[in-house]
Design a protein around this motif. Structure first.
Motif, short mmCIF file in Angstrom:
data_model
loop_
_atom_site.label_atom_id
_atom_site.label_comp_id
_atom_site.label_asym_id
_atom_site.label_seq_id
_atom_site.Cartn_x
_atom_site.Cartn_y
_atom_site.Cartn_z
N ASP A 74 -98.34 23.16 27.88
CA ASP A 74 -98.86 23.22 26.51
C ASP A 74 -98.82 21.81 25.95
OD1 ASP A 74 -99.52 23.79 23.89
OD2 ASP A 74 -97.67 24.90 23.44
N VAL A 75 -99.98 21.17 25.89
CA VAL A 75 -100.06 19.76 25.50
C VAL A 75 -100.26 19.67 23.99
CG1 VAL A 75 -101.28 17.59 25.79
CG2 VAL A 75 -101.02 19.13 27.74
N GLY A 76 -99.36 18.94 23.32
CA GLY A 76 -99.35 18.90 21.86
C GLY A 76 -98.68 20.14 21.31
N CYS A 77 -97.51 20.45 21.85
CA CYS A 77 -96.89 21.75 21.60
C CYS A 77 -96.29 21.90 20.21
CB CYS A 77 -95.80 22.02 22.64
SG CYS A 77 -94.36 20.91 22.54
N GLY A 78 -96.04 20.79 19.49
CA GLY A 78 -95.40 20.91 18.19
C GLY A 78 -94.06 21.61 18.31
N HIS A 79 -93.83 22.62 17.47
CA HIS A 79 -92.55 23.32 17.51
C HIS A 79 -92.50 24.42 18.57
CE1 HIS A 79 -95.01 25.82 14.95
NE2 HIS A 79 -94.10 26.77 14.92
N GLY A 80 -93.53 24.50 19.40
CA GLY A 80 -93.46 25.33 20.60
C GLY A 80 -93.83 26.78 20.44
N SER A 81 -94.52 27.16 19.37
CA SER A 81 -94.84 28.58 19.18
C SER A 81 -95.78 29.09 20.28
CB SER A 81 -95.46 28.82 17.80
OG SER A 81 -96.64 28.06 17.63
N PHE A 82 -96.79 28.29 20.65
CA PHE A 82 -97.69 28.71 21.72
C PHE A 82 -97.02 28.60 23.09
CE2 PHE A 82 -100.83 28.21 18.38
CZ PHE A 82 -101.70 29.25 18.64
N ALA A 93 -93.39 27.55 31.62
CA ALA A 93 -94.19 26.97 30.53
C ALA A 93 -93.50 25.69 30.08
CB ALA A 93 -94.31 27.94 29.36
N ILE A 94 -94.26 24.60 30.06
CA ILE A 94 -93.73 23.29 29.68
C ILE A 94 -94.49 22.80 28.46
CG2 ILE A 94 -93.30 20.92 30.43
CD1 ILE A 94 -93.69 22.08 33.36
N GLY A 95 -93.78 22.57 27.37
CA GLY A 95 -94.40 22.02 26.18
C GLY A 95 -94.18 20.52 26.11
N VAL A 96 -95.24 19.77 25.82
CA VAL A 96 -95.10 18.32 25.66
C VAL A 96 -95.69 17.92 24.31
CG1 VAL A 96 -95.14 17.88 28.14
CG2 VAL A 96 -97.27 17.78 26.86
N ASP A 97 -95.06 16.94 23.68
CA ASP A 97 -95.53 16.45 22.39
C ASP A 97 -95.17 14.99 22.24
OD1 ASP A 97 -96.55 18.06 19.71
OD2 ASP A 97 -95.55 16.16 19.22
N ILE A 98 -95.97 14.27 21.47
CA ILE A 98 -95.73 12.86 21.21
C ILE A 98 -94.51 12.64 20.34
CG2 ILE A 98 -97.19 12.73 19.15
CD1 ILE A 98 -98.22 10.04 20.18
N SER A 99 -94.10 13.66 19.59
CA SER A 99 -93.00 13.54 18.63
C SER A 99 -91.69 14.05 19.21
CB SER A 99 -93.33 14.33 17.35
OG SER A 99 -92.18 14.52 16.57
N ALA A 100 -90.67 13.19 19.22
CA ALA A 100 -89.34 13.62 19.66
C ALA A 100 -88.76 14.67 18.72
CB ALA A 100 -88.41 12.41 19.74
N HIS A 101 -89.05 14.57 17.43
CA HIS A 101 -88.54 15.56 16.48
C HIS A 101 -89.20 16.92 16.69
CE1 HIS A 101 -86.98 11.98 14.27
NE2 HIS A 101 -86.01 12.84 13.97
N ALA A 102 -90.49 16.92 17.06
CA ALA A 102 -91.15 18.19 17.37
C ALA A 102 -90.50 18.83 18.59
CB ALA A 102 -92.64 17.96 17.62
N VAL A 103 -90.26 18.05 19.62
CA VAL A 103 -89.66 18.58 20.84
C VAL A 103 -88.24 19.08 20.57
CG1 VAL A 103 -88.78 17.89 23.12
CG2 VAL A 103 -91.12 17.29 22.43
N GLU A 104 -87.49 18.38 19.76
CA GLU A 104 -86.15 18.83 19.41
C GLU A 104 -86.20 20.21 18.73
OE1 GLU A 104 -82.31 17.32 16.72
OE2 GLU A 104 -84.18 16.19 16.71
N ARG A 105 -87.14 20.37 17.79
CA ARG A 105 -87.28 21.67 17.11
C ARG A 105 -87.75 22.74 18.09
NH1 ARG A 105 -87.59 24.20 12.35
NH2 ARG A 105 -86.94 22.33 11.23
N ALA A 106 -88.70 22.40 18.96
CA ALA A 106 -89.21 23.37 19.94
C ALA A 106 -88.10 23.87 20.84
CB ALA A 106 -90.33 22.74 20.76
N ARG A 107 -87.25 22.96 21.29
CA ARG A 107 -86.12 23.38 22.13
C ARG A 107 -85.19 24.32 21.38
NH1 ARG A 107 -85.17 17.27 24.44
NH2 ARG A 107 -86.55 17.42 26.25
N ALA A 108 -84.94 24.04 20.13
CA ALA A 108 -84.06 24.90 19.34
C ALA A 108 -84.67 26.28 19.13
CB ALA A 108 -83.76 24.24 17.99
N GLU A 109 -85.98 26.33 18.88
CA GLU A 109 -86.62 27.61 18.61
C GLU A 109 -86.82 28.43 19.88
OE1 GLU A 109 -90.03 27.48 16.04
OE2 GLU A 109 -89.04 26.18 14.58
N ALA A 110 -86.77 27.77 21.04
CA ALA A 110 -86.92 28.48 22.33
C ALA A 110 -85.58 28.71 22.99
CB ALA A 110 -87.84 27.71 23.25
N ALA A 111 -84.49 28.50 22.29
CA ALA A 111 -83.16 28.66 22.88
C ALA A 111 -83.02 30.07 23.46
CB ALA A 111 -82.09 28.42 21.83
#
Length: 262
Positions: A74-82, A93-111
């Motif tokens: 998922d390219v440009g995953c943001g907070h990882g909802s998709f 499923a691998i989410g990637v994003d340009i923003s480290a803060h987006a990836v940090e939130r995505a990891r937390a929401e997919a815990a």
């Protein structure tokens, strides 16, 4: 006529808001995600409807064209909802994003979701697709990235998608394709002379101005010489229902399914 004239009273306010957006794309996106406190229904992210409805519209197309034996990125995953929704269809499923803060939130929401992972990558950078997945091929899911890139970044992005998909993968894209000017666009999303919905105002103030991406833009960025078009058509991109008016939370969009030519 009167309604159209009133819309243009927004121009000075839009100009003031957009002046504060960082010119550097990576800086803008990371600052934006650093300031987000809430996502989902009632949250602060403009393009987050808080439901799986839009993903369920894509589901049959994904099942038909994407190989379930391959991982999906998922390219440009943001907070990882998709990404989280994709994890229900694919083994990885691998989410990637340009923003480290987006990836940090995505990891937390997919815990607790064992088959979803996230990485910080700028997919317009040379070599960004390298070592992202094992095996040389992956499915790719892109929702709402190409319409915010300029032509040169779209070309670099497409080159990385091609490398990431490899000989066996398939790429699904879904993009905003609103054909009006910026004033008409923000008006469609609920902006009036009396006020601008908070998620929309935040995006205007903090992020680069988006464009649109439809068949013409796809043919230029992902040309037929390099890509086989398997399916495409119109779709509704669902945004934050901040105004409570259903039509204002659905933006005309475009989807396409493509495979790299060998």
């Amino acid at each position: 006529m009167l309604a159209a004239a009133r819309r243009y009273l927004l121009i000075p306010r839009l100009a003031r808001l957009s002046r504060s957006a960082p010119k550097d794309r990576a800086v803008a996106w990371d600052r934006y995600w650093a300031g987000i406190r809430t996502t989902g229904i009632g949250g602060e992210v403009l393009w987050d409807s808080g439901t799986e409805h839009e993903f369920l519209v894509y589901r049959d197309t994904l099942v038909k064209y994407l190989d379930p034996a391959l991982p999906v990125v998922d390219v440009g995953c943001g907070h990882g909802s998709f990404t989280r929704s994709l994890a229900g269809l694919f083994s990885q499923a691998i989410g990637v994003d340009i923003s480290a803060h987006a990836v940090e939130r995505a990891r937390a929401e997919a815990a607790g979701l064992g088959n979803a992972s996230f990485e910080v990558r700028d997919m317009t950078a040379p070599g960004a697709a390298e070592s992202l997945v094992a095996g040389g091929s992956a499915n790719v899911f892109v929702r709402g990235v190409l319409h915010v890139l300029d032509h040169s970044d779209q070309a670099a992005f497409a080159a990385n998608l091609r490398r990431l998909a490899g000989p066996g993968g398939t790429v699904f894209i879904a993009e905003t394709n609103f054909q009006g000017n910026p004033v008409a666009y923000v008006s469609h999303l609920g902006a009036t002379g009396r006020g601008i919905p908070a998620p929309l105002e935040r995006a205007i103030r903090e992020l680069p101005m988006p464009g649109h991406f439809g068949p013409v833009e796809r043919a230029r960025a992902l040309p037929a010489a390099d890509w086989e078009l398997l399916a495409d058509g119109a779709v509704a991109i669902e945004t934050n229902p901040a105004t409570g008016v259903p039509e204002q939370s659905r933006v005309p969009g475009y989807f396409a399914v493509l495979r790299p030519r060998s």
